[in-house]
Design a protein around this motif. Structure first.
Motif, PDB file in Angstrom:
ATOM      1  N   SER A  61       0.819  -1.217   0.000  1.00  0.00           N
ATOM      2  CA  SER A  61       0.000   0.000   0.000  1.00  0.00           C
ATOM      3  C   SER A  61       0.848   1.262   0.000  1.00  0.00           C
ATOM      4  N   GLY A  62       2.169   1.093  -0.034  1.00  0.00           N
ATOM      5  CA  GLY A  62       3.055   2.244  -0.177  1.00  0.00           C
ATOM      6  C   GLY A  62       3.625   2.802   1.117  1.00  0.00           C
ATOM      7  N   TYR A  63       3.546   2.039   2.205  1.00  0.00           N
ATOM      8  CA  TYR A  63       4.053   2.497   3.493  1.00  0.00           C
ATOM      9  C   TYR A  63       5.249   1.654   3.926  1.00  0.00           C
ATOM     10  N   SER A  64       6.054   2.218   4.816  1.00  0.00           N
ATOM     11  CA  SER A  64       7.136   1.446   5.418  1.00  0.00           C
ATOM     12  C   SER A  64       6.540   0.519   6.477  1.00  0.00           C
ATOM     13  N   ALA A  65       7.180  -0.609   6.688  1.00  0.00           N
ATOM     14  CA  ALA A  65       6.677  -1.586   7.656  1.00  0.00           C
ATOM     15  C   ALA A  65       7.818  -2.142   8.480  1.00  0.00           C
ATOM     16  N   GLU A  66       7.539  -2.379   9.750  1.00  0.00           N
ATOM     17  CA  GLU A  66       8.496  -3.002  10.661  1.00  0.00           C
ATOM     18  C   GLU A  66       7.805  -4.120  11.426  1.00  0.00           C
ATOM     19  N   SER A  67       8.601  -5.081  11.878  1.00  0.00           N
ATOM     20  CA  SER A  67       8.104  -6.151  12.736  1.00  0.00           C
ATOM     21  C   SER A  67       9.021  -6.251  13.955  1.00  0.00           C
ATOM     22  N   HIS A  68       8.422  -6.354  15.121  1.00  0.00           N
ATOM     23  CA  HIS A  68       9.181  -6.461  16.360  1.00  0.00           C
ATOM     24  C   HIS A  68       8.614  -7.610  17.186  1.00  0.00           C
ATOM     25  N   LEU A  80       4.751  -7.454  17.070  1.00  0.00           N
ATOM     26  CA  LEU A  80       4.189  -6.124  16.858  1.00  0.00           C
ATOM     27  C   LEU A  80       4.532  -5.677  15.448  1.00  0.00           C
ATOM     28  N   HIS A  81       3.525  -5.279  14.681  1.00  0.00           N
ATOM     29  CA  HIS A  81       3.774  -4.686  13.378  1.00  0.00           C
ATOM     30  C   HIS A  81       3.659  -3.163  13.496  1.00  0.00           C
ATOM     31  N   ARG A  82       4.395  -2.479  12.648  1.00  0.00           N
ATOM     32  CA  ARG A  82       4.466  -1.028  12.795  1.00  0.00           C
ATOM     33  C   ARG A  82       4.499  -0.318  11.449  1.00  0.00           C
ATOM     34  N   SER A  89       6.294  12.065  15.766  1.00  0.00           N
ATOM     35  CA  SER A  89       4.962  11.473  15.658  1.00  0.00           C
ATOM     36  C   SER A  89       4.512  10.884  16.992  1.00  0.00           C
ATOM     37  N   LEU A  90       3.225  10.825  17.191  1.00  0.00           N
ATOM     38  CA  LEU A  90       2.648  10.288  18.422  1.00  0.00           C
ATOM     39  C   LEU A  90       2.339   8.812  18.242  1.00  0.00           C
ATOM     40  N   PRO A  91       2.793   7.944  19.151  1.00  0.00           N
ATOM     41  CA  PRO A  91       2.568   6.507  19.010  1.00  0.00           C
ATOM     42  C   PRO A  91       1.131   6.108  19.371  1.00  0.00           C
ATOM     43  N   VAL A  92       0.541   5.288  18.515  1.00  0.00           N
ATOM     44  CA  VAL A  92      -0.813   4.776  18.704  1.00  0.00           C
ATOM     45  C   VAL A  92      -0.761   3.259  18.559  1.00  0.00           C
ATOM     46  N   LEU A  93      -1.393   2.544  19.489  1.00  0.00           N
ATOM     47  CA  LEU A  93      -1.425   1.084  19.448  1.00  0.00           C
ATOM     48  C   LEU A  93      -2.838   0.609  19.139  1.00  0.00           C
ATOM     49  N   LEU A  94      -2.982  -0.217  18.099  1.00  0.00           N
ATOM     50  CA  LEU A  94      -4.269  -0.787  17.715  1.00  0.00           C
ATOM     51  C   LEU A  94      -4.293  -2.261  18.117  1.00  0.00           C
ATOM     52  N   GLN A  95      -5.327  -2.673  18.853  1.00  0.00           N
ATOM     53  CA  GLN A  95      -5.415  -4.038  19.344  1.00  0.00           C
ATOM     54  C   GLN A  95      -6.677  -4.722  18.812  1.00  0.00           C
ATOM     55  N   HIS A  96      -6.483  -5.843  18.137  1.00  0.00           N
ATOM     56  CA  HIS A  96      -7.588  -6.570  17.511  1.00  0.00           C
ATOM     57  C   HIS A  96      -8.471  -7.265  18.542  1.00  0.00           C
ATOM     58  N   GLY A  97      -9.583  -7.804  18.069  1.00  0.00           N
ATOM     59  CA  GLY A  97     -10.504  -8.533  18.916  1.00  0.00           C
ATOM     60  C   GLY A  97     -10.322 -10.035  18.809  1.00  0.00           C
ATOM     61  N   LEU A  98     -11.337 -10.772  19.247  1.00  0.00           N
ATOM     62  CA  LEU A  98     -11.291 -12.235  19.314  1.00  0.00           C
ATOM     63  C   LEU A  98     -11.002 -12.858  17.954  1.00  0.00           C
ATOM     64  N   LEU A  99     -10.024 -13.770  17.915  1.00  0.00           N
ATOM     65  CA  LEU A  99      -9.633 -14.508  16.706  1.00  0.00           C
ATOM     66  C   LEU A  99      -9.149 -13.604  15.584  1.00  0.00           C
ATOM     67  N   GLY A 100      -8.746 -12.382  15.927  1.00  0.00           N
ATOM     68  CA  GLY A 100      -8.263 -11.450  14.916  1.00  0.00           C
ATOM     69  C   GLY A 100      -6.751 -11.369  14.889  1.00  0.00           C
ATOM     70  N   SER A 101      -6.246 -10.394  14.136  1.00  0.00           N
ATOM     71  CA  SER A 101      -4.808 -10.159  14.051  1.00  0.00           C
ATOM     72  C   SER A 101      -4.581  -8.723  13.609  1.00  0.00           C
ATOM     73  N   SER A 102      -3.325  -8.357  13.475  1.00  0.00           N
ATOM     74  CA  SER A 102      -2.970  -7.013  13.030  1.00  0.00           C
ATOM     75  C   SER A 102      -3.536  -6.696  11.650  1.00  0.00           C
ATOM     76  N   LEU A 118      -4.626   6.645  10.024  1.00  0.00           N
ATOM     77  CA  LEU A 118      -3.827   7.197  11.110  1.00  0.00           C
ATOM     78  C   LEU A 118      -2.421   7.547  10.637  1.00  0.00           C
ATOM     79  N   ALA A 119      -1.840   6.650   9.829  1.00  0.00           N
ATOM     80  CA  ALA A 119      -0.500   6.916   9.299  1.00  0.00           C
ATOM     81  C   ALA A 119      -0.504   8.169   8.430  1.00  0.00           C
ATOM     82  N   ASP A 120      -1.554   8.358   7.657  1.00  0.00           N
ATOM     83  CA  ASP A 120      -1.660   9.539   6.796  1.00  0.00           C
ATOM     84  C   ASP A 120      -1.748  10.824   7.608  1.00  0.00           C
ATOM     85  N   GLN A 121      -2.250  10.701   8.841  1.00  0.00           N
ATOM     86  CA  GLN A 121      -2.347  11.873   9.725  1.00  0.00           C
ATOM     87  C   GLN A 121      -1.066  12.107  10.511  1.00  0.00           C
ATOM     88  N   GLY A 122      -0.052  11.271  10.254  1.00  0.00           N
ATOM     89  CA  GLY A 122       1.247  11.491  10.872  1.00  0.00           C
ATOM     90  C   GLY A 122       1.507  10.738  12.155  1.00  0.00           C
TER      91      GLY A 122
END
Length: 247
Positions: A61-68, A80-82, A89-102, A118-122
């Protein structure tokens, strides 16, 4: 075996073919596509994102990605994917629900998926993965084939998983987590953390609860019926994943 772990294990046994595929693993990719061809009798077009993992979806999708990889206090290894933001930039953590993933925060694609917006907003966007899902199915000493691996619920996610991930992010960024955004079980676990690990919750400046789940006795989802037969399911899954003793 607790209900949440039981459900993840059921998902694991039923959907082994849904495990993320490494782009370099051509054999696995061919198997995946072959299985899709056999099942797809209506000639439905294959979504190309169905055979790539979360970092690949982000980069596509045109963004940088990291895995930790983060280790919890009880030995689970969580991924953790990033989508990294700038230095301010301000760090935001998104947490999935039951049987979900990043991947849940990405499937709508560019210009629609919440993580990309969110990434587009910086923002510095972090995508969590609870123990037992396809990105966090590892432990320092336990194998997923060991029933003990699956002996957890949203309680352990609240007292171990979230503290490990939030502490990792705040240490890496040297600042508090600006916002935690959880969906369903992602909210339940946060409430548990806020109650049981208040020092960790103070590292979070704001929490947003999407479809918060607190009391499960009034649950209307079909998931409620699994709790009624969990003993029977446990026995069947135990037989499926534990190999017989050699003769």
């Amino acid at each position: 075996m607790k209900l949440i772990g039981l459900m993840y294990l059921l998902s694991f046994c039923s959907y082994l073919s849904a495990t993320p595929i490494n782009g370099t693993d051509q054999i696995s990719m061919l198997i995946e596509k072959r299985m899709w061809t056999n099942w797809n009798q209506s000639n439905i077009e294959l979504n190309p994102d169905s055979t790539i993992d979360t970092p690949e979806m982000i980069r596509k999708s045109g963004y940088s990605a990291e895995s930790h990889v983060v280790m919890t206090e009880d030995g689970y290894l969580l991924t953790l994917h990033r989508i990294p933001g700038g230095n301010d930039s301000l760090p935001v953590l998104l947490q999935h629900g039951l049987l979900g993933s990043s991947a849940d925060w990405l499937v709508l694609g560019k210009d629609k998926a919440f993580a990309y917006l969110l990434a587009d907003q910086g923002y510095d966007v972090w995508l969590a993965n609870f123990r037992g899902n396809i990105y966090s199915r590892a432990h320092v000493s336990l194998s997923p084939s060991n029933p003990t691996f699956w002996d957890f619920s949203f309680h352990e996610m609240g007292i171990y998983d979230l503290p490990a991930m939030i502490t990792f992010i705040t240490n890496m960024r040297s600042q508090p987590l600006h916002t935690y955004i959880g969906h369903s079980m992602g909210t339940t676990s946060f409430f548990i953390m806020a109650s049981e690990r208040p020092k960790i919750s103070k590292m979070v400046q704001m929490m947003v609860a999407l479809a918060p789940a607190v009391l499960i006795k009034h649950m209307q989802s079909p998931v409620q019926y699994l709790n009624l037969i969990r003993s029977e399911i446990k026995v069947k899954l135990y037989v499926m994943i534990i190999p017989p003793n050699p003769v």
